[in-house]
Design a protein around this motif. Structure first.
Motif, mmCIF file in Angstrom:
data_model
loop_
_atom_site.group_PDB
_atom_site.id
_atom_site.type_symbol
_atom_site.label_atom_id
_atom_site.label_comp_id
_atom_site.label_asym_id
_atom_site.label_seq_id
_atom_site.Cartn_x
_atom_site.Cartn_y
_atom_site.Cartn_z
ATOM 1 N N HIS A 61 38.549 57.453 46.235
ATOM 2 C CA HIS A 61 39.959 57.149 46.427
ATOM 3 C C HIS A 61 40.851 58.385 46.410
ATOM 4 O O HIS A 61 42.063 58.270 46.620
ATOM 5 C CB HIS A 61 40.449 56.188 45.335
ATOM 6 C CG HIS A 61 39.912 54.800 45.458
ATOM 7 N ND1 HIS A 61 38.604 54.477 45.158
ATOM 8 C CD2 HIS A 61 40.494 53.644 45.859
ATOM 9 C CE1 HIS A 61 38.413 53.181 45.343
ATOM 10 N NE2 HIS A 61 39.541 52.665 45.778
ATOM 11 N N HIS B 26 38.642 41.875 39.009
ATOM 12 C CA HIS B 26 37.639 40.846 39.311
ATOM 13 C C HIS B 26 37.171 40.175 38.029
ATOM 14 O O HIS B 26 37.033 38.944 37.968
ATOM 15 C CB HIS B 26 36.432 41.460 40.027
ATOM 16 C CG HIS B 26 36.740 42.033 41.362
ATOM 17 N ND1 HIS B 26 35.795 42.679 42.129
ATOM 18 C CD2 HIS B 26 37.886 42.068 42.085
ATOM 19 C CE1 HIS B 26 36.350 43.098 43.249
ATOM 20 N NE2 HIS B 26 37.617 42.738 43.249
ATOM 21 N N THR C 214 46.617 52.593 44.762
ATOM 22 C CA THR C 214 45.609 51.720 44.174
ATOM 23 C C THR C 214 45.373 52.119 42.721
ATOM 24 O O THR C 214 45.535 53.274 42.340
ATOM 25 C CB THR C 214 44.282 51.806 44.951
ATOM 26 O OG1 THR C 214 43.904 53.183 45.062
ATOM 27 C CG2 THR C 214 44.429 51.226 46.343
ATOM 28 N N SER C 215 44.971 51.144 41.915
ATOM 29 C CA SER C 215 44.773 51.364 40.479
ATOM 30 C C SER C 215 43.291 51.332 40.162
ATOM 31 O O SER C 215 42.726 50.277 39.867
ATOM 32 C CB SER C 215 45.522 50.292 39.677
ATOM 33 O OG SER C 215 46.892 50.301 39.989
ATOM 34 N N VAL C 216 42.651 52.478 40.254
ATOM 35 C CA VAL C 216 41.239 52.617 39.902
ATOM 36 C C VAL C 216 41.127 53.778 38.909
ATOM 37 O O VAL C 216 42.066 54.566 38.755
ATOM 38 C CB VAL C 216 40.365 52.884 41.147
ATOM 39 C CG1 VAL C 216 40.390 51.694 42.100
ATOM 40 C CG2 VAL C 216 40.800 54.149 41.884
ATOM 41 N N GLU D 251 43.476 43.285 47.499
ATOM 42 C CA GLU D 251 42.349 44.217 47.396
ATOM 43 C C GLU D 251 42.231 44.641 45.937
ATOM 44 O O GLU D 251 42.646 45.728 45.560
ATOM 45 C CB GLU D 251 42.572 45.435 48.305
ATOM 46 C CG GLU D 251 42.686 45.110 49.782
ATOM 47 C CD GLU D 251 43.007 46.325 50.634
ATOM 48 O OE1 GLU D 251 42.906 47.460 50.101
ATOM 49 O OE2 GLU D 251 43.373 46.145 51.808
ATOM 50 N N THR D 252 41.685 43.773 45.121
ATOM 51 C CA THR D 252 41.664 44.012 43.680
ATOM 52 C C THR D 252 40.442 44.818 43.264
ATOM 53 O O THR D 252 39.417 44.831 43.956
ATOM 54 C CB THR D 252 41.696 42.678 42.921
ATOM 55 O OG1 THR D 252 40.620 41.859 43.366
ATOM 56 C CG2 THR D 252 43.010 41.951 43.180
ATOM 57 N N ASN D 253 40.549 45.500 42.117
ATOM 58 C CA ASN D 253 39.473 46.371 41.649
ATOM 59 C C ASN D 253 38.531 45.613 40.710
ATOM 60 O O ASN D 253 38.797 44.463 40.330
ATOM 61 C CB ASN D 253 40.055 47.618 40.980
ATOM 62 C CG ASN D 253 40.851 47.302 39.727
ATOM 63 O OD1 ASN D 253 40.628 46.294 39.058
ATOM 64 N ND2 ASN D 253 41.788 48.174 39.385
ATOM 65 N N PRO D 254 37.400 46.205 40.324
ATOM 66 C CA PRO D 254 36.432 45.493 39.473
ATOM 67 C C PRO D 254 37.010 44.984 38.160
ATOM 68 O O PRO D 254 36.619 43.909 37.691
ATOM 69 C CB PRO D 254 35.341 46.544 39.250
ATOM 70 C CG PRO D 254 35.382 47.397 40.476
ATOM 71 C CD PRO D 254 36.841 47.480 40.829
ATOM 72 N N GLN D 255 37.932 45.741 37.543
ATOM 73 C CA GLN D 255 38.558 45.250 36.318
ATOM 74 C C GLN D 255 39.305 43.941 36.562
ATOM 75 O O GLN D 255 39.240 43.002 35.757
ATOM 76 C CB GLN D 255 39.532 46.286 35.763
ATOM 77 C CG GLN D 255 38.897 47.503 35.119
ATOM 78 C CD GLN D 255 39.962 48.500 34.715
ATOM 79 O OE1 GLN D 255 40.501 49.236 35.539
ATOM 80 N NE2 GLN D 255 40.287 48.525 33.443
ATOM 81 N N HIS E 20 35.657 58.065 41.292
ATOM 82 C CA HIS E 20 36.786 57.492 42.023
ATOM 83 C C HIS E 20 37.651 58.562 42.677
ATOM 84 O O HIS E 20 38.390 58.260 43.623
ATOM 85 C CB HIS E 20 37.609 56.606 41.082
ATOM 86 C CG HIS E 20 36.884 55.356 40.682
ATOM 87 N ND1 HIS E 20 36.069 55.310 39.568
ATOM 88 C CD2 HIS E 20 36.810 54.134 41.275
ATOM 89 C CE1 HIS E 20 35.538 54.089 39.471
ATOM 90 N NE2 HIS E 20 35.973 53.369 40.482
ATOM 91 N N ASN F 64 45.335 56.062 48.196
ATOM 92 C CA ASN F 64 44.589 55.079 48.993
ATOM 93 C C ASN F 64 44.330 55.683 50.363
ATOM 94 O O ASN F 64 44.947 55.290 51.341
ATOM 95 C CB ASN F 64 45.352 53.765 49.122
ATOM 96 C CG ASN F 64 44.487 52.653 49.690
ATOM 97 O OD1 ASN F 64 43.275 52.793 49.818
ATOM 98 N ND2 ASN F 64 45.113 51.541 50.047
#
Length: 575
Positions: free
Chosen positions: A124, A164, A112-114, A158-162, A120, A466
């Motif tokens: 994560h 979104h 995942t890219s967070v 399952e996308t991250n806030p960025q 995080h 993840n």
């Protein structure tokens, strides 16, 4: 922002294929341009090609010398764009293949890219690939000869806030598919977020990568069953999602996987041959191909091979090539199986088979998936089929164990190679896999008694970043241990579930860290191999540091000797 103010290099460079004399370097650019790579007084150039409104180049390098390391730089037009000014990382370089040198292959999946901050890290975990990159940059680790990324490089569902924020600026996220990826532009941003963190960007610029998709690259449970396929096709947004997902996969992952001769034979890439110096728009042709592949998976192959010294890597598509008809289910269609049959040969030091989904699951889980496939089959009553299908989709019972006919066919190919029927048997045949968010090693029991001259091994590394919820970790451990006998008892009493012909056992694991794994080949006469898993530990006020989770040395079959006894379960059959 005006064109003149934009960074001309959007993403990359990624070092992709590397052989003895050839290499390929991939970039995404802000505009149409000519991209050049310079190394050791040599220059190679390629015009960009366009897909949708994005610009890319795959620069093909040739006439390299085997076993040499070349520092390189990238230019767009006449402007140097890589390495970046004031970069804290060493120069990007290409280490060409040397068949006389033992191979080290890194592998893993599910990243995942967070952000990489304390918050995080708690939610994560530490990114194992990024930690490896930092260790490599400091000279604390050796560079692997290749990096196999075994699926879920991006999470389209399952996308991250960025992501979104990017989506919300384009469309209403209260309408389907909500904050999931909808089209090509959103996929392009998803890849940019995944590969633009500085350490990740640097390591992908100097370690050759071989990639294959898994479900989250498109959507969770992609091609689980005929029912799933029908349900998704009934939605108004699925067709465009699949088209965008596979078009972007071809651009960002697939073309860089291919050796020059495979790339030249690709029907879309061949449109660039002889096209002249200007930019070619591949959008229409690529979308048409993917639409055709959706109707007929046999129309195109995503699988490929990669030479690794005296070993070989077969990267196998275990998602798009599935046969899902209720009366005929297989992980591989007939064309894909015939291709694998051709590539499964001996006369190698080691044979690696990369498949995003583990071929040898923990024994209890394999039996659970085989039972599920039987209960969801066309010979069951309607209520039983519907309930079993619901369970299959809810808990992801869709690995090789849930496609029994394909599982048996591939196992027969493996045993044919291991028995020396297709050339001298390799020291090991090792499946490299991810997906299941835990890492372990499984091995076929007493292979010599079955006529095998090779060790047959499953090595799983998942996730890179993840982690599995703690409650599910308990269940996975039970499927490896306490639930083995109950699941075998149920399997033996379920019509349509056969006993495994070639029993296997879980020998090490499971481990639930965020991990990256290495297969380190010893090409001496004994044919040994070392498997190693590493993770990143957070450090207060500093960058994470690398820690070894497990090291397992595997001697060649003649001298097989484990440092500790295996666990007491074999392919669902208790010892």
């Amino acid at each position: 922002m005006s064109t003149s103010q934009r960074d001309p290099l959007v993403l990359g460079p990624l070092l992709r294929f590397v052989g003895e004399h050839n290499a390929s370097i991939w970039v995404e650019t802000a505009d149409a341009a000519t991209v050049s790579v310079r190394a050791d007084g040599l220059t190679w150039s390629a015009p960009t090609f366009r897909v949708e409104e994005h610009h890319y180049a795959l620069v093909l390098l040739d006439e390299l010398e085997p076993g040499r390391t070349y520092d390189y730089e990238v230019l767009i037009g006449d402007e140097p764009v890589w390495p970046l000014p004031d970069s804290p990382f060493p120069a990007s370089s290409i280490a060409t293949l040397d068949h006389a040198r033992p191979t080290t292959l890194a592998f893993g999946s599910c990243r995942t890219s967070v952000p990489h901050d304390a918050e995080h890290h708690r939610s994560h975990g530490v990114d194992a690939l990024r930690t490896m990159a930092l260790s490599l940059a400091k000279g604390e680790s050796s560079r692997p000869h290749a990096l196999a990324l075994l699926g879920d490089q991006v999470y389209a569902d399952e996308t991250n806030p960025q992501m979104h924020d990017f989506i919300a600026a384009r469309r209403d996220i209260d309408e389907p598919p909500y904050t999931e990826i909808k089209d090509y532009a959103e996929y392009a941003e998803l890849y940019r977020l995944a590969w633009s963190e500085p350490a990740i960007r640097w390591v992908l610029s100097c370690v050759p990568s071989a990639m294959i998709f898994d479900d989250h690259d498109i959507r969770d449970d992609w091609n689980t069953s005929w029912s799933w396929h029908q349900e998704m096709n009934a939605t108004p947004w699925w067709h465009e999602r699949l088209i965008a997902g596979l078009c972007s996969y071809w651009v960002y992952q697939h073309i860089g996987n291919l050796a020059p001769e495979e790339l030249a034979a690709d029907e879309i890439w061949s449109l660039l041959d002889g096209a002249g110096p200007g930019e070619v728009d591949l959008t229409h042709e690529l979308r048409s191909l993917v639409a055709r592949v959706d109707r007929d998976p046999e129309a195109y192959r995503w699988s490929y091979t990669r030479a690794l010294g005296r070993s070989r890597l077969i990267m196998l598509d275990s998602r798009a090539a599935r046969v899902l008809e209720p009366h005929r289910r297989s992980m591989l269609d007939d064309v894909e199986l015939a291709w694998l049959d051709e590539k499964m040969t001996g006369d190698l030091s080691h044979l690696f088979i990369g498949t995003s989904l583990p071929f040898l699951l923990p024994p209890g889980l394999h039996d659970a998936e085989a039972i599920s496939e039987s209960l969801a089959g066309p010979n069951r009553s309607g209520p039983v089929r519907r309930a079993s299908e619901l369970v299959r989709q809810t808990v992801d019972l869709e690995h090789w164990g849930a496609f029994q006919s394909g599982f048996v066919e591939v196992f027969d190919l493996v045993m044919s190679v291991a028995r020396g029927e297709r050339g001298e048997a390799p020291a090991s045949i090792t499946f490299l896999s991810g997906d299941v968010h835990n890492s372990y090693v499984a091995e076929v029991s007493d292979p010599a008694a079955q006529g095998s001259h090779s060790r047959i091994v499953q090595a799983v590394c998942s996730p890179i970043r993840n982690p599995m919820p703690r409650g599910v970790r308990v269940l996975m451990s039970q499927m490896t241990k306490s639930l083995v006998r109950p699941m075998r008892w149920l399997a033996q009493r379920t019509t349509g579930v056969e006993d495994p012909q070639h029993p296997w056992r879980v020998t090490d694991g499971p481990w639930f860290d965020n991990n990256l794994a290495y297969a380190e080949v010893d090409d001496d006469e004994g044919g040994g191999m070392t498997l190693r898993w590493v993770t990143g530990d957070a450090v207060a006020g500093g960058e994470p540091v690398l820690r070894t989770v497990a090291t397992i040395h595997m001697e060649g079959l003649a001298g097989a000797d484990r440092s500790r006894p295996p666990q007491e379960h074999v392919g669902g059959i208790p010892q």
